[in-house]
Write an enzyme that holds these catalytic residues in place. Sequence first.
Site, mmCIF file in Angstrom:
data_model
loop_
_atom_site.group_PDB
_atom_site.id
_atom_site.type_symbol
_atom_site.label_atom_id
_atom_site.label_comp_id
_atom_site.label_asym_id
_atom_site.label_seq_id
_atom_site.Cartn_x
_atom_site.Cartn_y
_atom_site.Cartn_z
ATOM 1 N N ASP A 267 0.864 -1.172 0.000
ATOM 2 C CA ASP A 267 0.000 0.000 0.000
ATOM 3 C C ASP A 267 0.910 1.235 0.000
ATOM 4 O O ASP A 267 2.134 1.134 0.176
ATOM 5 C CB ASP A 267 -0.940 0.004 1.217
ATOM 6 C CG ASP A 267 -2.153 0.922 0.980
ATOM 7 O OD1 ASP A 267 -2.138 1.707 0.010
ATOM 8 O OD2 ASP A 267 -3.107 0.867 1.775
HETATM 9 C C1 BGC Z 1 -5.021 3.319 0.323
HETATM 10 C C2 BGC Z 1 -5.231 2.230 -0.708
HETATM 11 C C3 BGC Z 1 -5.126 2.787 -2.088
HETATM 12 C C4 BGC Z 1 -3.789 3.470 -2.254
HETATM 13 C C5 BGC Z 1 -3.580 4.042 -3.635
HETATM 14 C C6 BGC Z 1 -3.781 4.151 0.050
HETATM 15 O O1 BGC Z 1 -3.765 5.265 0.845
HETATM 16 O O2 BGC Z 1 -4.923 2.720 1.602
HETATM 17 O O3 BGC Z 1 -6.481 1.640 -0.508
HETATM 18 O O4 BGC Z 1 -5.283 1.761 -3.027
HETATM 19 O O5 BGC Z 1 -3.723 4.529 -1.311
HETATM 20 O O6 BGC Z 1 -4.429 5.079 -3.894
#
Ligand code: BGC
Length: 765
Positions: free
Chosen positions: A258
């Site tokens: 993530d």
């Molecule tokens: C979130 C994810 C997301 C990623 C990319 C993160 O802050 O937890 O769910 O896919 O950002 O946008």
Amino acid sequence: MTEHELQKLLNSLSLEEKAFQLSQVPGPFYVKDAQIAGTEVENDLTDLELAMMGSTLYVYGPDEMHAVQEKCIADHPHHIPMMFMMDVIHGYRTVFPIPLAMGASFDPDGAETMMQVSAAESSSEGIHVAFSPMLDLVRDPRWGRVMESTGEDPYLNSVLGQAMVRGLQGDGRVSSCIKHYAAYGAPEGGRDYQNSELSEHTLREYYLPAYRAAVEAGADMVMSSFQTLNGLPSAANPWLLKDILRGEWGFKGVIITDWAAIAEMVKHGICADLKEAALTAFLAGVDIDMCSMAYHRYLPELVREGKISEADLDRSVLRVLTLKNKLGLFENPYKDANKETAKELILCAEHRSAARKAVSETLVLLKNSKNSAAVSNDTLLSQKNSSNNASDALLPLKKDRSIALIGPYVNCEELYSAWAPNGRNEDTVTVQAAAEELEQEGYKLTYSRGCRLETRADLLAKSRESSILQLRCGTFPDAAPDESELAKKADAIQAAWEADTVVLFLGEHRSVSGEGASRANITLPENQLDLLRSIYEVNQNIVTVVFSGRPLDLREVCRFSKSVVMAWLPGTEGGHGIMDVLTGKENFSGRLPMSIPVSVGQIPVFYNQLSTGRPKDPVKDDPNYCSAYLDTPNRPLFPFGYGLSYSRFSISQVQLSANEVENCREDLLQACAEVLNTSDRAGVLTVQLYIRDDTASLARPVKELKGFQRISLAPGEKKTVKFNITPAMLSYTGKDNKRIVEPGTFTVWIGEDSETQNQAAFTLK
Ligand code: BGC
């Protein structure tokens, strides 16, 4: 490309080029002020380095995607195309109801359709990978991201998760990246990014099954979660990534972290610096570093130092190249990105109509009673009620009654969550816009806003005002009365007074749920509750429609409303979908995917809790020394699986095809019941199958959902619903964390929700 050609390409890459394939940076590194690249000074990355990145996220639209891809391929020494990724959580431009609402549909076909539409729209704009579906099991509505999940049940999450993966990947347009592996949905206290503390048994029983199901459905990618699980960030957890995901489940695809999860390992205090974090993540099994700027900086060095083997690096790079190849990017790096196709597909009539249908399937009717819930001695009110003798339930709305639509959601365009990055206000059909169409059919409607909709900024400002010091001293500045708010309220009260029926559209603003949006209080904002109470003083015929990204404390709403509808965040076609159901053109069929607590003090409250030694017996109801609160009921306000409709159904006693079975065949026995529509309205009922292992070597949940069927019944129609019971449905994670089936008796329920008492039992020999 053939496998041989891919291998040849891999062999031709330098260590640095390989490390870049495993690195991802965000779109604004490539596009700034509509200029392609050129931001290298700020980012400390040259054009060449940007071109060598394996993938990026958040480049918007086919033009930008084309330009970025073209430049990167031209600049890359081996002309390797990039992958373009984005969060496509509940639609792209045509925004569907939030995933929690899709959970309420109990409809895998609907969830699959949502993702087919999402894949069609997003791929036409150049997206190759959708960070979706989110499969985190959720039990705590204080956590803002419950809106992204399909709820509290592992089975429902698994079925819907598989459907969403099929929808995204079905026609080869988009790859699905499931997330957030693992157990991001269990943060302590519901506070985002907190540690999840779970035993291996609890993980395997409840939190892991949906990810596993999605892997089995063929998801191409998995995103590791950035919180710590039992003290270890998932991106640093080889047990999760290698032993379980790759070893036990046989996952062959790409694992990505993530956002900035590798860099956060330093903040978590498990790595001294970014280099150590890069090493830790790689050794744990992470293929792609999302936005930590760790892999491209340190992997080559770590290989040269002998801390990472080049063969392991190659394996990860090959996975990335293989996915690019699967997507067809070596043949056509622009894939489906096409301005003309995008124009045709985005928000087309077919997509809008699928979204509208989804809304009607996701609304949950919590209450539709004929009588007032609260008592008032107000003379004004008694006058009003004597001239307004409602003999029928308020829903469906009637043409012969004047109806005041009141509340900050009446004309709100923000009916989609913060996780619909392509959603646009101007695309939304508001409640008022949909209602105005109904005026031509003879509905007598008025509209009034009543009060403003508080946003995340308002909540933050208030929580800053009530700082710890102020709370200790008990001193708070008095808020100055806001004239325009008073005027809005007066207008709404007048409208309510003049109308036969009031429909209140209340709720949380979209910015109050989602990432970094945890709440300790889950009531409606005070200004809306004040509006509700004031309106109740002049008109008790209140229907309240609640917009929200999470289950809320609805005690006051229920007290002052005869009818209550949970509308979640319904998306682009929200207004239409809601009015379709409120007017009875469509019937309610949604069921709660997550329990609605009585109060925040009950959290976590979920139906499949373990049996305690001192249960609160609903029949004998011994209040002493049982597992219960003294001051609050044990049961949630509305349980998992619950929902009413305009139809009424009856379900016959559960029949089992055998009372005793041997554990040897695939289908052990059949459970069935007759379902009768006893009303004069056609309707859809989600018939739910629950099972309990009565005696096992570990305490088992009081009941667990093991099957469901959405059936349509004409007025007076009867259908027999049959469920095959398999050994897998009776199995659970035993003491040694392996799945087992133990002999003994099992209870089977077939009913309308998780509180059903319609049961029978059988013995497994
Ligand atoms: C979130 C994810 C997301 C990623 C990319 C993160 O802050 O937890 O769910 O896919 O950002 O946008």
